[in-house]
Motif scaffolding. Sequence first.
Motif, PDB file in Angstrom:
ATOM      1  N   ILE A 135      28.506 -12.473   5.248  1.00  0.00           N
ATOM      2  CA  ILE A 135      28.592 -13.107   6.574  1.00  0.00           C
ATOM      3  C   ILE A 135      27.212 -13.568   7.006  1.00  0.00           C
ATOM      4  N   MET A 136      27.158 -14.780   7.550  1.00  0.00           N
ATOM      5  CA  MET A 136      25.875 -15.294   8.042  1.00  0.00           C
ATOM      6  C   MET A 136      26.065 -16.058   9.343  1.00  0.00           C
ATOM      7  N   THR A 137      24.986 -16.138  10.131  1.00  0.00           N
ATOM      8  CA  THR A 137      24.965 -17.011  11.310  1.00  0.00           C
ATOM      9  C   THR A 137      23.959 -18.105  11.000  1.00  0.00           C
ATOM     10  N   SER A 138      24.302 -19.335  11.371  1.00  0.00           N
ATOM     11  CA  SER A 138      23.472 -20.454  10.927  1.00  0.00           C
ATOM     12  C   SER A 138      23.386 -21.504  12.039  1.00  0.00           C
ATOM     13  N   GLY A 139      22.305 -22.276  12.029  1.00  0.00           N
ATOM     14  CA  GLY A 139      22.103 -23.292  13.070  1.00  0.00           C
ATOM     15  C   GLY A 139      21.620 -22.646  14.354  1.00  0.00           C
ATOM     16  N   GLY A 140      21.795 -23.344  15.472  1.00  0.00           N
ATOM     17  CA  GLY A 140      21.369 -22.801  16.768  1.00  0.00           C
ATOM     18  C   GLY A 140      22.166 -21.552  17.104  1.00  0.00           C
ATOM     19  N   ASP A 141      21.510 -20.516  17.592  1.00  0.00           N
ATOM     20  CA  ASP A 141      22.255 -19.291  17.907  1.00  0.00           C
ATOM     21  C   ASP A 141      23.146 -19.511  19.133  1.00  0.00           C
ATOM     22  N   ALA A 142      24.090 -18.602  19.321  1.00  0.00           N
ATOM     23  CA  ALA A 142      25.009 -18.720  20.457  1.00  0.00           C
ATOM     24  C   ALA A 142      25.454 -17.319  20.856  1.00  0.00           C
ATOM     25  N   GLY A 197      25.666  -8.626   5.122  1.00  0.00           N
ATOM     26  CA  GLY A 197      25.010  -9.536   6.060  1.00  0.00           C
ATOM     27  C   GLY A 197      23.977 -10.366   5.323  1.00  0.00           C
ATOM     28  N   ILE A 198      23.937 -11.642   5.640  1.00  0.00           N
ATOM     29  CA  ILE A 198      22.935 -12.544   5.047  1.00  0.00           C
ATOM     30  C   ILE A 198      22.023 -12.987   6.190  1.00  0.00           C
ATOM     31  N   ASN A 199      20.762 -12.617   6.135  1.00  0.00           N
ATOM     32  CA  ASN A 199      19.831 -12.963   7.214  1.00  0.00           C
ATOM     33  C   ASN A 199      19.393 -14.433   7.134  1.00  0.00           C
ATOM     34  N   TYR A 200      19.066 -15.008   8.267  1.00  0.00           N
ATOM     35  CA  TYR A 200      18.482 -16.371   8.351  1.00  0.00           C
ATOM     36  C   TYR A 200      19.370 -17.465   7.752  1.00  0.00           C
ATOM     37  N   GLY A 201      20.665 -17.331   7.820  1.00  0.00           N
ATOM     38  CA  GLY A 201      21.572 -18.387   7.373  1.00  0.00           C
ATOM     39  C   GLY A 201      21.367 -18.758   5.906  1.00  0.00           C
ATOM     40  N   PHE A 202      21.460 -20.054   5.624  1.00  0.00           N
ATOM     41  CA  PHE A 202      21.379 -20.502   4.225  1.00  0.00           C
ATOM     42  C   PHE A 202      19.977 -20.290   3.645  1.00  0.00           C
ATOM     43  N   ALA A 203      18.970 -20.269   4.501  1.00  0.00           N
ATOM     44  CA  ALA A 203      17.603 -20.019   4.018  1.00  0.00           C
ATOM     45  C   ALA A 203      17.533 -18.598   3.450  1.00  0.00           C
ATOM     46  N   GLY A 204      18.139 -17.654   4.158  1.00  0.00           N
ATOM     47  CA  GLY A 204      18.134 -16.252   3.720  1.00  0.00           C
ATOM     48  C   GLY A 204      18.985 -16.055   2.476  1.00  0.00           C
ATOM     49  N   LEU A 205      20.055 -16.853   2.386  1.00  0.00           N
ATOM     50  CA  LEU A 205      20.903 -16.769   1.192  1.00  0.00           C
ATOM     51  C   LEU A 205      20.068 -17.097  -0.041  1.00  0.00           C
ATOM     52  N   LEU A 206      19.311 -18.178   0.087  1.00  0.00           N
ATOM     53  CA  LEU A 206      18.481 -18.622  -1.027  1.00  0.00           C
ATOM     54  C   LEU A 206      17.437 -17.573  -1.402  1.00  0.00           C
ATOM     55  N   ALA A 207      16.890 -16.940  -0.366  1.00  0.00           N
ATOM     56  CA  ALA A 207      15.833 -15.951  -0.594  1.00  0.00           C
ATOM     57  C   ALA A 207      16.399 -14.593  -1.009  1.00  0.00           C
TER      58      ALA A 207
END
Length: 319
Positions: A6-13, A36-46
């Motif tokens: 699960i990740m949150t991505s883009g502007g937070d809400a 949990g995947i931190n920092y959206g797709f950037a965190g996925l990559l890392a």
Amino acid sequence: MKRIGIMTSGGDAPGMNAAVRAVTRKAEHEGLEAYGINYGFAGLLAGDIFKIDSRTADDIINRGGTILYSARFPEFAEEPVQLKGIEQLKKFGIDAIIVIGGDGSYHGALRLNEHGFNAVGLPGTIDNDIPFTDFTIGFDTALNTAVDAMDKLRDTAASHERTFVVEVMGRNAGDIAMWAAVASAAEDVIIPEKDFDVAEVAAKLKSSRARGQKHAIIVLAEGVMSAAEFAKKLEPYGDFQLRATTLGHVQRGGVPTAFDRVLASRMGVYAVELLMQDKGGVAIGIQNNKLVQHNMLDLFDSKHEADMDLYKVAKDLAF
Ligand code: F6P
């Protein structure tokens, strides 16, 4: 399927945490594991990925922002980047993924889906600008923040007989502006979906001043122009004692309303259920108070429509 990312991505809400909690608990309830995947797709990559359980997701339903952090990561449009992301998912044994975010985040989710990972999107953005859903997670909280600010501005506007141009968020959509205008009894509302005429706005202000009401609030969606620019356009038409206020990112924070918490919880549970049925490439929405799923591709071919009935209400009541 055993593990859900699960990740949150883009502007937070506000309400994103409630969705993270719901996904985590529902997964656990079904004997699955959540990551949990931190920092959206950037965190996925890392590979910034960790096991999240109901303890970690305790006491977050009432917290604004996102415990998973968020980022915009346009680089994920490139295939080699996507493949690297998939490598990371495999490394952590993740079989399917839930992405909470806006339009851009859905594009990333769809790419994962095309590479064989079931991905489900949850609409998380304060703008309420995602097609096929009546409400997005975060909109209600942002709206209430804006209305609270406008109530305060009306106090000072009345004391000094001033006109406030209040700029609210909404890059392409006038939803926050329209709802806030009606809820705060604004004297006018300007949204990106509808042309406006400054002379008409000025005439309206003059007529209400002539009737004795010498203060006013004009709600302006940021997608049109800035509050300062609008005030400058209005200035030559009369002495309105103009002040420009930009609410800005204050609308993105704060304790989520009960509505956003419930919406996020319902959507989170539904997302896990869809993944358990081996569904992917779909975006969840709520229409007429029923949870719905739509193919992400259909979403990209559509546009969120402004509620022109609400716009009319705002205009009919503003004079
Ligand atoms: O999409 C949500 C939103 O808050 C818009 O209303 C606003 O235009 C934009 O994000 C601001 O983005 P950032 O936080 O990257 O400045």
